[in-house]
Design a protein around this motif. Structure first.
Motif, mmCIF file in Angstrom:
data_model
loop_
_atom_site.group_PDB
_atom_site.id
_atom_site.type_symbol
_atom_site.label_atom_id
_atom_site.label_comp_id
_atom_site.label_asym_id
_atom_site.label_seq_id
_atom_site.Cartn_x
_atom_site.Cartn_y
_atom_site.Cartn_z
ATOM 1 N N VAL A 151 -6.103 42.484 -29.814
ATOM 2 C CA VAL A 151 -6.889 41.476 -29.107
ATOM 3 C C VAL A 151 -8.322 41.978 -29.060
ATOM 4 O O VAL A 151 -8.607 43.001 -28.432
ATOM 5 N N ASP A 152 -9.220 41.277 -29.735
ATOM 6 C CA ASP A 152 -10.612 41.715 -29.816
ATOM 7 C C ASP A 152 -11.343 41.498 -28.496
ATOM 8 O O ASP A 152 -10.991 40.602 -27.707
ATOM 9 N N ASP A 153 -12.369 42.310 -28.276
ATOM 10 C CA ASP A 153 -13.215 42.132 -27.102
ATOM 11 C C ASP A 153 -13.764 40.711 -27.055
ATOM 12 O O ASP A 153 -14.203 40.154 -28.068
ATOM 13 N N GLY A 154 -13.732 40.105 -25.873
ATOM 14 C CA GLY A 154 -14.255 38.753 -25.696
ATOM 15 C C GLY A 154 -13.188 37.679 -25.723
ATOM 16 O O GLY A 154 -13.459 36.544 -25.340
ATOM 17 N N ALA A 155 -11.979 38.017 -26.162
ATOM 18 C CA ALA A 155 -10.885 37.041 -26.113
ATOM 19 C C ALA A 155 -10.412 36.882 -24.676
ATOM 20 O O ALA A 155 -10.463 37.821 -23.879
#
Length: 202
Positions: free
Chosen positions: A24-28
């Protein structure tokens, strides 16, 4: 790229379950009680609501909006430009697109077409949804079908290209062809007029 865990991490809201093999990428943003299973990838900028389920090998691209209680089965990619409302079901290996005329050597990033899947709609396994269409509430797309135009509420669509062959109740049962105005299973009543089906409110 951030690897999330069941205790929550950067970009997460509340306490969803994120399998250790998922990214899960940063900002999701991922809502509470949502489950993200093996080998999924959720890019930054994606917003996923509560009580959703992402099966194995699901990809959710940047900018995608997914509402609450959405079920996405294995091997589905949800591309930028796609929006899924509450209670949508995406069957295994079904396909979304976001460009109608792709070429490897031509950038089309400013030409993505919006695809809207409204509340309660079902998309069967291996179906393809060509971008730029709207699937209205509780539409039902049969397995392997190719949708190339907008679909009406409660319409049962099959074939290549998909065509309407009947109506489906919001409970998931096919309505009688000769009398589609009453579901024999749950009793929900409908009204058919000019090729459209609407629910009769009590």
């Amino acid at each position: 790229m951030a690897r999330a865990n069941p205790q929550g991490s950067r970009g997460l809201v509340a306490k969803p379950f994120i399998h250790e093999s998922a990214y899960v990428d940063d900002g999701a943003q991922i809502g509470s009680d949502t489950k993200v299973w093996h080998f999924c990838h959720v890019l930054g900028g994606a917003i996923i609501g509560e009580r959703c389920s992402l099966g194995q090998n699901v990809v959710v691209m940047n900018g995608v909006r997914i509402a609450n209680n959405v079920k996405i089965q294995n091997n589905v990619s949800v591309y930028e430009g796609v929006e899924l409302e509450d209670d949508v079901f995406c069957g295994p290996s079904m396909v979304f697109t976001n460009v109608v005329n792709p070429r490897s050597h031509v950038s089309r990033k400013n030409e993505y077409r919006r695809t809207l899947v409204k509340k309660g709609a079902t998309i069967g396994a291996n179906a393809t949804i060509v971008c730029g269409v709207t699937l209205d509430e509780y539409a039902f797309i049969g397995a392997g079908s190719v949708v190339t135009k907008d679909v009406s509420s409660y319409a049962l669509m099959v074939g290549v290209p998909a065509r309407r062959v009947g109506w489906m109740c919001q409970c998931g049962e096919r309505l009688p062809d000769r009398d589609p105005e009453s579901c024999k299973v749950c009793g929900t009543r409908y009204k058919e007029k000019e090729g459209k089906l609407t629910r009769v409110r009590a």
